[in-house]
Design an enzyme around this catalytic site. Structure first.
Site, PDB file in Angstrom:
ATOM      1  N   SER A 164       0.851  -1.180   0.000  1.00  0.00           N
ATOM      2  CA  SER A 164       0.000   0.000   0.000  1.00  0.00           C
ATOM      3  C   SER A 164       0.883   1.225   0.000  1.00  0.00           C
ATOM      4  CB  SER A 164      -0.878  -0.014   1.247  1.00  0.00           C
ATOM      5  OG  SER A 164      -1.303   1.297   1.550  1.00  0.00           O
ATOM      6  N   LYS A 173       0.590  -3.292   4.902  1.00  0.00           N
ATOM      7  CA  LYS A 173      -0.293  -4.004   3.988  1.00  0.00           C
ATOM      8  C   LYS A 173       0.437  -4.890   2.982  1.00  0.00           C
ATOM      9  CE  LYS A 173      -4.280  -3.515   3.477  1.00  0.00           C
ATOM     10  NZ  LYS A 173      -5.055  -2.370   3.005  1.00  0.00           N
TER      11      LYS A 173
END
Ligand code: ARG
Length: 478
Positions: free
Chosen positions: A281, A287
């Site tokens: 991300s 992420k």
């Protein structure tokens, strides 16, 4: 864009409006079928010579000119000219440069662009569908290999996304392989009806020349020729079949992708997708996103849309060819490319799936997945299934209330609910035993899964050999 050229000759006294030229042009999309167009023309030129419709030396010139064009296309040096509206006109004009306008002008004898483009698209279909069969086989082989690693990994099988009964992860993966094997069967079926040569159908009413339609089909390695010239130039159901197969298979891919998205979440934690097949991300450093799976799922909508687009294009067309039919190809190209690429990347990603055996195992324990076993045990003791179902339902409710697992209960605990529970009840609460009891064809018992793996491997190998033989055959004809 205005060309001032009037390829249709005498009928027109004014050049086509530049905007009309641009509006009707298919040249950008047509690049997809350029090599197929040359292949079709080579067969047509040879036939014209054999049949004595053009002189043998002219036929030879046409063939060598077309071969030169094929080389230019392969090496990327073909001089595309946007002033000529489509691939057919581009190639014919180039041929005139190479062999002279007089000889080149003979290629289109006994042929219309209507039967020509119908043939080109079928050649394209064969080429792309063969490649797709290859990708399907690779993906199937990947699923089988992964299943092999997880014959002894147990997990809950789901209905309604609620834990249902224990299965082997291999069984779950082989369920997907079944879907993709059927998808491959659909490609095979679509090819049976697609590999029929329409050439010789002309604009709509065939040709007055002594053409040899079977010879063209033979040169192109098509097993049959179309039986009605109007149908041959006016219908596109061969594409619809291929695109239906694409849409169905994309739906299968999308379901697989959806499970990867779910399973790789912290909430499930069943699988970790290899780094190479995930992305980060831009904002949240923790992420690791399953973008590949998400895009497969997302592009499924487009392929379904491609199929619907062509269905709608066809639905109100009068016989026979209408220019609307030019709109058949962009969705066809898009559907087959998207499907091919989704299969290719799925096949590449599958070996990179790291299944988390511990998490799968944990999910088995707190899911009451042996509840059906308890009921089936009572059935064997002579209790009608409906009554057994009721008893076990009460036991599950009790466990939920008292925060217990089923396998925390002793025989005595169970007999408080129904005196007919037998001494061997612990055997029925054991997940391995529960899976092993399902030893019927199509079931998840170890022996059945091993058998299914073997069958899958044999099928894949034999399909691979058939496909290689077909590719070899075509490359000899090409
Ligand atoms: N670009 C056209 C198509 O894809 C080729 C056939 C054109 N035929 C015609 N009669 N204008 O359909």
């Amino acid at each position: 864009m205005a060309s001032n050229k009037k390829p249709w000759g005498g009928r027109f006294s004014q050049p086509t409006d530049a905007l009309v030229e641009a509006y009707t042009s298919s040249i950008e999309d047509d690049r997809n079928i350029a090599e197929d167009d040359v292949e079709g023309s080579l067969a047509h030129a040879q036939m014209l010579g054999e049949a004595g419709i053009v002189a043998p030396e002219d036929a030879e010139k046409l063939v060598s000119g077309l071969q030169a064009i094929r080389t230019e296309l392969h090496s990327g040096t073909f001089p595309w000219n946007a002033a000529f509206e489509d691939v057919h006109m581009n190639i014919e004009r180039r041929l005139a440069d190479l062999v002279g306008a007089e000889v080149a002008g003979k290629l289109h004898t006994a042929r219309s662009r209507n039967d020509q483009v119908a043939l080109d698209a079928r050649l394209f279909l064969r080429r792309r569908l063969r490649a797709i069969q290859g990708r399907l086989l690779e993906f199937e082989a990947g699923l089988v290999a992964k299943a092999h690693q997880h014959v002894d990994t147990l997990m809950p099988g789901y209905t309604h996304l609620q834990r249902g009964q224990p299965v082997r992860l291999a069984h779950h993966l082989l369920a997907y392989r079944e879907m993709f094997a059927r998808d491959r069967g659909r490609v095979e079926d679509a090819l049976k009806r697609a590999l029929v040569s329409p050439l010789g159908s002309g604009a709509l009413a065939a040709s007055p020349h002594p053409i040899q339609r079977e010879l063209v089909a033979k040169l192109l390695n098509f097993p049959a020729i179309t039986r009605n010239s109007m149908d041959a130039v006016g219908d596109r159901d061969a594409f619809l079949e291929a695109m239906s197969a694409a849409a169905i298979s994309m739906v299968h891919l999308s379901r697989f992708a959806e499970e990867l998205v779910l399973w790789s979440s912290a909430e499930f934690g069943f699988v970790e997708i290899g780094d190479a097949f995930t992305t980060g991300s831009s904002m949240m450093p923790q992420k690791k996103n399953p973008d590949v799976a998400e895009l497969i799922r997302g592009r499924t909508g487009r392929v379904i849309g491609d199929l619907v687009a062509l269905l709608v294009t066809l639905k109100a067309l009068p016989m026979t060819y209408n220019r609307d039919l030019q709109e058949d190809k962009p969705p066809l190209y898009d559907a087959l490319r998207t499907w091919h690429d989704a299969l290719e990347i799925s096949a590449r990603m599958t070996p990179e799936l790291l299944f988390q055996k511990d998490r799968l195992r944990e999910a088995l324990r707190d899911g009451f997945v042996t509840a059906t076993e308890l009921a089936d045990h009572l059935v064997i003791q002579g209790v009608p299934f409906r009554e057994a179902h009721e008893v076990v339902g009460t036991i599950v409710a009790h466990c939920i209330q008292t925060k217990k697992y089923l396998d925390d209960l002793t025989v005595e605990d169970l007999r408080a609910f129904d005196s007919r529970f037998g001494d061997d009840i612990s055997q029925w609460l054991n997940v391995e035993a529960a899976v092993e009891r399902r030893n019927v064809v199509g079931g998840p018992a170890r022996a059945q899964v091993l058998e299914a793996l073997k069958t899958a491997q044999v099928e894949i190998q034999s399909a691979r050999r058939t496909l290689d033989a077909a590719d070899h055959h075509n490359s000899q004809h090409g």
